[in-house]
Write a protein that holds these residues in place. Structure first.
Motif, short mmCIF file in Angstrom:
data_model
loop_
_atom_site.label_atom_id
_atom_site.label_comp_id
_atom_site.label_asym_id
_atom_site.label_seq_id
_atom_site.Cartn_x
_atom_site.Cartn_y
_atom_site.Cartn_z
N GLN A 303 0.82 -1.21 0.00
CA GLN A 303 0.00 0.00 0.00
C GLN A 303 0.86 1.26 0.00
O GLN A 303 0.52 2.25 -0.65
N ASP A 304 1.98 1.24 0.73
CA ASP A 304 2.91 2.37 0.70
C ASP A 304 3.35 2.66 -0.74
O ASP A 304 3.40 3.81 -1.18
N ASP A 307 0.45 4.03 -2.91
CA ASP A 307 0.16 5.43 -2.58
C ASP A 307 1.17 6.38 -3.21
O ASP A 307 0.86 7.55 -3.47
N ALA A 308 2.39 5.89 -3.44
CA ALA A 308 3.45 6.74 -3.97
C ALA A 308 3.51 6.75 -5.49
O ALA A 308 4.24 7.57 -6.08
N THR A 328 9.91 2.70 -7.41
CA THR A 328 9.04 3.02 -6.27
C THR A 328 9.71 2.68 -4.94
O THR A 328 9.77 3.52 -4.03
N ASN A 476 -3.86 -4.41 -8.66
CA ASN A 476 -4.48 -3.09 -8.61
C ASN A 476 -4.75 -2.54 -10.00
O ASN A 476 -5.74 -1.83 -10.20
#
Length: 551
Positions: A303-304, A307-308, A328, A476
């Motif tokens: 998730q980190d 989000d980035a 990332t 995702n």
């Protein structure tokens, strides 16, 4: 326009305006910290210079100048001014380092711009139909696209002259012609010593520095040599402190720069990042323990990373799948490193291109094709791994240095017979590099790395940080991109149509930040000699059996 890259140079801002030329500079101070503010100007203000980069041979160049020059700073970059005075457009040929620079010459009423041989530092050239004749340069696309509607990546190894409005290639090494396949057998000792020299010169710094350590071969070798050099300098410094010897008398210390590094971290710090339980983290910890570095093993969640993603694409200025996957975690790691006060790190980019380390190289049909592919990959590094290393770190005001792309090391390593690099049933990828640092047949030699790390099989960075990272991205993308969207790509994409939902998703995020014409600066990474469409190292057929067996 300059504010758009203030993240690259948070330490100071400067500008120079004269006639029809404006130079603006955002500074990250690594060398000449107290006096190296830019743009740099000569005594009579007939030359002005803005530079991003590091010139590792600046002290040698200062001593070799034919005419006396009044240096105003300790900056390694200032030597470009007298070098240009003496050699004109040939000045970049003498530089050993990574750089992008723009120089204004009042006497000849021209602007000169140049980029390092491989393109380690990012650089772009733009033009605007609204202001014909004007030429713009910047380290990143985001400076130019609000003003320019025609932007290209400034080609590495070239110099631009505004008086002719032309680019000229100044970097022409022997290995540049892929058709000229070298036949020189490898000298392992020379290969090792040349690389050690490449790492040593990149420790030039007056600020805290560290090493990126994934636990793979390349970063581990860089860390090993950096640790040896740091300990060597510490020993020489301690010995000198017990005597009355001057700096110039110290054995093993070449200049004041080496002494300045000893006032930063007394212990070499190494850094890694991965998902909890990632393969690279365990290997990195083992290497750090073996070398004696102070290791920082950071973790992130899927998730980190998700989000980035949009921020990563904004900073990287690409929609290439492989670059975004690997960048990332590096982007997240760079933020944590900068928060610790570190401003420069050594990294292992370039080795896979030079030595054919990607797993698809096992399918190379012959030495000629193997060499041709390594040359192609090195030439395109500025669109792939160099872009990732430079922009992922620069997003947080951190500088990455890449010893594998040292000019002298490249000249030798690309000039050996490619048959010594090829993967066979008896030889793992990058066998040549591994053997150069294998001291197992010399009981008196101090080993560079644990044997199982030295001979550890290649993991692509986006795999090594944790296999669920790529799976999470694909999952995702499935949620974000429909089958209907895949059937109806945007008309402005032309023939550059994403072939997966993940690629489509990244392209949409790219379009949120940049106009369509910026896509001309992007190249998508794909393996050669492989039917696989996914660029992940794990997806290459030779690797599949290994993981199926493990699961």
């Amino acid at each position: 326009m300059a504010k758009a890259v203030r993240h690259r140079g948070p330490d100071w801002s400067g500008n120079f305006c004269a006639q029809a030329t404006i130079l603006a500079h955002e500074r990250l101070s690594i060398v000449g910290v107290d006096s190296g503010a830019q743009p740099l100007v000569n005594d009579d203000e007939t030359l002005a210079l803005a530079v991003n980069g590091e010139i590792y041979n600046h002290r040698i160049l200062r001593k070799s100048l034919k005419h006396k020059y009044n240096f105003k700073t300790h900056s390694d970059c200032e030597v470009i001014l007298p070098l240009y005075e003496e050699h004109g457009l040939d000045a970049p040929k003498f530089l050993d380092g990574m750089f992008s620079w723009v120089l204004w010459d009042k006497k000849l009423d021209r602007v000169i711009a140049a980029r390092d041989p491989i393109g380690v530092t990012s650089f772009y050239l733009g033009r605007s139909s609204a202001t014909p004749g004007a030429v713009y340069f910047a380290s990143e696309l985001k400076c130019l696209h609000p003003v320019c509607d025609d932007i290209i990546a400034f080609p590495p190894g070239h110099v631009y002259d505004s008086s002719t409005d032309k680019m000229t290639r100044y970097f022409e090494p022997k290995w540049w012609d892929a058709a000229a396949v070298p036949s020189t057998p490898v000298d392992y000792k020379h290969l090792r010593e040349t690389f050690e020299k490449a790492v040593r010169k990149r420790l030039m710094a007056e600020v805290p520095y560290g090493v990126l350590l994934s636990g793979g071969l390349d970063s581990s070798l860089v860390a090993s040599i950096a640790q040896r050099e740091t300990l060597r300098m510490q020993k020489a410094y301690l010995e000198s402190s017990k005597s009355t010897a001057s700096t110039s008398d110290l054995v093993g210390i070449d200049d004041e720069n080496e002494l300045s590094t000893l006032t930063t971290f007394q212990q070499l710090h190494s850094f890694s990042i991965g998902l909890p339980g990632a393969p690279d983290t365990a290997a990195a910890l083992e290497v750090a323990k073996f070398l004696g570095t102070k290791h920082h093993a950071f973790t992130f969640t899927v998730q980190d990373g998700l989000d980035a993603l949009s921020d990563v694409i904004y900073h990287l200025e690409t929609y290439d799948v492989t670059t975004i996957r690997a960048s990332t975690p590096m982007y997240l790691l760079s933020r944590k490193i900068k928060a610790m006060g570190v401003k420069m790190v050594l990294s292992g980019e370039g080795s896979d291109e030079i030595f054919g380390g990607y797993l698809y190289f096992h399918a190379a049909p012959n030495r000629e094709e193997f060499h041709k592919e390594t040359v192609r990959r090195v030439k395109n590094l500025h669109l792939a791994d160099c872009l990732r290393a430079n922009k992922s770190t620069s997003a947080w005001g951190l500088e990455a240095r890449v010893p594998f792309l040292d000019k002298e090391f490249l000249e030798y390593s690309m000039g050996v017979d490619p048959k010594d690099k090829m993967i066979t049933s008896e030889r793992i990828e990058k066998h040549m590099l591994r053997k150069a640092f294998d001291t197992s047949d010399d009981p008196s030699a101090e080993p560079y790395l644990p044997e199982k790390i030295l001979w550890r099989q290649k993991e692509q960075f986006s795999d090594g940080v944790g296999y669920s990272w790529i799976d999470g991205l694909k999952d995702n993308a499935e949620l974000q991109i429909t089958d209907e969207m895949m059937k109806n790509p945007k008309p402005e994409w032309g023939t550059d149509i994403p072939d997966t939902k993940e690629a489509y998703w990244y392209r949409l995020m790219f379009d949120e930040h940049f106009p369509p014409y910026c896509a001309s600066t992007v190249e998508r990474w794909t393996p050669t000699w492989s039917k696989q469409t996914d660029p992940s190292g794990r997806a290459i057929a030779i690797h599949n059996a290994k993981y199926e067996k493990a699961e």
